[in-house]
Design a protein around this motif. Structure first.
Motif, PDB file in Angstrom:
ATOM      1  N   PHE A 183       2.131  -2.353  -6.346  1.00 18.16           N
ATOM      2  CA  PHE A 183       1.760  -1.256  -5.616  1.00 18.16           C
ATOM      3  C   PHE A 183       0.447  -1.145  -5.400  1.00 18.16           C
ATOM      4  O   PHE A 183      -0.361  -1.015  -6.673  1.00 18.16           O
ATOM      5  N   LEU A 184      -0.126  -0.846  -4.446  1.00 19.62           N
ATOM      6  CA  LEU A 184      -1.815  -0.350  -4.450  1.00 19.62           C
ATOM      7  C   LEU A 184      -1.962   1.025  -3.771  1.00 19.62           C
ATOM      8  O   LEU A 184      -1.496   1.400  -2.811  1.00 19.62           O
ATOM      9  N   LEU A 185      -2.330   1.937  -4.420  1.00 17.12           N
ATOM     10  CA  LEU A 185      -2.511   3.390  -4.188  1.00 17.12           C
ATOM     11  C   LEU A 185      -3.670   3.335  -2.991  1.00 17.12           C
ATOM     12  O   LEU A 185      -4.666   2.999  -3.339  1.00 17.12           O
ATOM     13  N   ASP A 186      -3.166   3.636  -1.812  1.00 11.11           N
ATOM     14  CA  ASP A 186      -4.263   3.602  -0.843  1.00 11.11           C
ATOM     15  C   ASP A 186      -5.012   4.853  -0.588  1.00 11.11           C
ATOM     16  O   ASP A 186      -6.128   4.824  -0.688  1.00 11.11           O
ATOM     17  N   ALA A 187      -4.417   6.032  -0.333  1.00 16.55           N
ATOM     18  CA  ALA A 187      -5.180   7.186  -0.298  1.00 16.55           C
ATOM     19  C   ALA A 187      -4.147   8.451  -0.725  1.00 16.55           C
ATOM     20  O   ALA A 187      -2.987   8.318  -0.442  1.00 16.55           O
ATOM     21  N   ILE A 188      -4.686   9.632  -0.849  1.00 19.60           N
ATOM     22  CA  ILE A 188      -4.102  10.923  -0.871  1.00 19.60           C
ATOM     23  C   ILE A 188      -4.530  11.657   0.511  1.00 19.60           C
ATOM     24  O   ILE A 188      -5.730  11.927   0.410  1.00 19.60           O
ATOM     25  N   ILE A 189      -3.603  12.174   1.280  1.00 20.17           N
ATOM     26  CA  ILE A 189      -3.847  12.729   2.333  1.00 20.17           C
ATOM     27  C   ILE A 189      -3.165  14.369   2.209  1.00 20.17           C
ATOM     28  O   ILE A 189      -2.178  14.215   1.636  1.00 20.17           O
ATOM     29  N   THR A 190      -3.894  15.287   2.287  1.00 16.07           N
ATOM     30  CA  THR A 190      -3.791  16.829   2.115  1.00 16.07           C
ATOM     31  C   THR A 190      -3.773  17.459   3.348  1.00 16.07           C
ATOM     32  O   THR A 190      -4.633  17.362   4.012  1.00 16.07           O
ATOM     33  N   PRO A 239       0.837  -0.951  -0.121  1.00 17.44           N
ATOM     34  CA  PRO A 239       0.051   0.122   0.068  1.00 17.44           C
ATOM     35  C   PRO A 239       0.758   1.286  -0.176  1.00 17.44           C
ATOM     36  O   PRO A 239       1.905   1.245   0.481  1.00 17.44           O
ATOM     37  N   VAL A 240       0.138   2.190  -0.639  1.00 19.52           N
ATOM     38  CA  VAL A 240       1.173   3.487  -0.976  1.00 19.52           C
ATOM     39  C   VAL A 240       0.148   4.486  -0.331  1.00 19.52           C
ATOM     40  O   VAL A 240      -0.999   4.500  -0.860  1.00 19.52           O
ATOM     41  N   THR A 241       0.771   5.568   0.300  1.00 20.85           N
ATOM     42  CA  THR A 241       0.049   6.736   0.791  1.00 20.85           C
ATOM     43  C   THR A 241       0.618   7.980   0.243  1.00 20.85           C
ATOM     44  O   THR A 241       1.824   8.146   0.344  1.00 20.85           O
ATOM     45  N   ILE A 242      -0.045   8.809  -0.623  1.00 17.78           N
ATOM     46  CA  ILE A 242       0.630  10.208  -0.761  1.00 17.78           C
ATOM     47  C   ILE A 242       0.277  11.139   0.108  1.00 17.78           C
ATOM     48  O   ILE A 242      -0.938  11.492   0.453  1.00 17.78           O
ATOM     49  N   LEU A 243       1.391  11.960   0.513  1.00 17.37           N
ATOM     50  CA  LEU A 243       1.158  13.027   1.615  1.00 17.37           C
ATOM     51  C   LEU A 243       1.372  14.245   0.852  1.00 17.37           C
ATOM     52  O   LEU A 243       2.450  14.439   0.155  1.00 17.37           O
ATOM     53  N   THR A 244       0.500  15.116   0.726  1.00 20.27           N
ATOM     54  CA  THR A 244       0.584  16.534  -0.091  1.00 20.27           C
ATOM     55  C   THR A 244       0.232  17.553   0.738  1.00 20.27           C
ATOM     56  O   THR A 244      -0.558  17.428   1.924  1.00 20.27           O
TER      57      THR A 244
END
Length: 360
Positions: free
Chosen positions: A120-127, A3-8
């Motif tokens: 990889f599995l994109l889990d969520a984008i957190i802003t 799982p992958v989390t994008i932090l922006t």
């Protein structure tokens, strides 16, 4: 699948503070962090142990960290290969984007590159949004609006620096831009790990959460307001069977607080109790994605299709859309379709009328 989390979030919104807390917490997870190299503040060296390899840094708590000097897909491919070879051990990835980055292309990497999509599995984008400067940044920088529009979850930081009204106004503004993302206040990076990981924002499932306050506000008629951006929601709550809306007898006093922000990024919700004709809907959505795909940030829906006894779910980023069959409609359930669109100056009337024309 890893799982992958994008932090922006914009410069100074607190991404690194949050990341440090996550990395220092005793959760037993081995996290690989990918930092864009223009990070305004690199992760503290005191928790890092330099590895012999130039790009990859091993942390004292078992996490690893690397800086992107090339293409994201290549870095991810390298990480996956090293994990397979037993050289690196990690069970999830966090990508911290630069404050000026549009998260869209980062998210698209996970759908466009087959090799990456297989690992990889994109889990969520957190802003993250800074409560003190958020309104000003949203006014000044379209990239901040995009960061909000793409989010599966919004963390409002530095809330202790503003008063209740200012915070409430910002929450309302964020909710109108993105009614899908839950909003949480986070002070000094203190977020429960459950609020950060395994949010399943990109899962195809029949759970379509839209902020209930947004829907409650949409039950009101905004037509008499003298500013544009509430009109985006005028018929989000119409009964499409009869083409009329439910507006009677509401107090509108609490709507004027975000009158002065005309955000390019807006959202609207479409609902209908009538089933869609599958072929017509497919043709229409295909056309919309071709024409407006770049302006569509996120969209998601649970659909009632003619001749299909199961819910159909779909979601997408820009032109990349996925759909699937979900659970059967239960006898007690009221069959209906609900869709949310988040984008840049989307032609809401055109999309709504087009969807109406796809009903069986």
């Amino acid at each position: 699948m890893i799982p992958v989390t994008i932090l922006t979030g914009f410069l100074g919104s607190g991404k690194t503070t949050l990341l440090k807390r996550v990395l220092n917490e005793q959760h037993g997870m081995k996290i690989a962090v990918i930092e864009n190299e223009f990070g305004e503040e690199n992760i503290d060296n005191e928790i890092l142990v330099q590895d012999s390899q130039e790009q990859i840094i091993q942390m004292s708590n078992g996490c690893i960290c690397c800086t992107i000097r090339g293409d994201l897909a290549r870095v991810l491919g390298d990480l996956a290969q090293q994990k397979r070879d037993g050289k690196l051990d990690f069970d999830r990835v966090v990508i911290e984007t630069t404050g000026l980055a549009n998260p869209g292309p980062v998210a698209q990497t996970f759908f466009m590159d087959n090799e990456i999509a297989g690992e990889f599995l994109l889990d969520a984008i957190i802003t993250l949004v800074d409560a003190k400067h958020g309104n000003h940044q949203l006014d000044e920088h379209e990239v901040v609006q995009r960061q909000v529009g793409f989010a599966d979850r919004l963390f409002v930081t530095k809330a202790d620096l503003v008063d209740g009204k200012e915070l409430n106004d910002l929450r309302h503004r964020l909710m109108h831009m993105n009614p899908r993302a839950q909003i949480r206040e986070v002070n000094f990076g203190e977020a429960d790990i459950k609020e950060v990981f395994d949010l399943r924002g990109f899962n195809l499932n029949a759970k379509l959460e839209i902020d209930p306050d947004f829907l409650a506000e949409d039950d009101h008629d905004h037509a008499h307001h003298d500013h544009d951006h509430d009109h985006a929601h005028e018929h989000a709550d119409c009964d499409h069977d009869h083409g009329k809306c439910n507006h009677e007898g509401h107090d509108h006093g609490h709507h004027h607080h975000h009158a002065h922000h005309d955000d390019k990024i807006k959202s609207f919700v479409y609902r209908s109790d009538r089933p869609f004709d599958p072929n017509r809907l497919e043709d229409f959505l295909g056309g919309i994605l071709q024409i407006y795909g770049e302006r569509l940030l996120r969209y998601k829906g649970v659909l009632y299709m003619k001749g299909v006894d199961r819910k159909v779910v779909f979601q997408g980023v820009h032109q990349l859309m996925g759909s699937d069959l979900a659970a059967k409609w239960l006898p007690i359930e009221k069959k209906n379709s609900k869709m949310v669109f988040i984008g840049i100056e989307l032609p809401q009337d055109l999309i709504t009328d087009g969807l109406d024309a796809c009903l069986a």
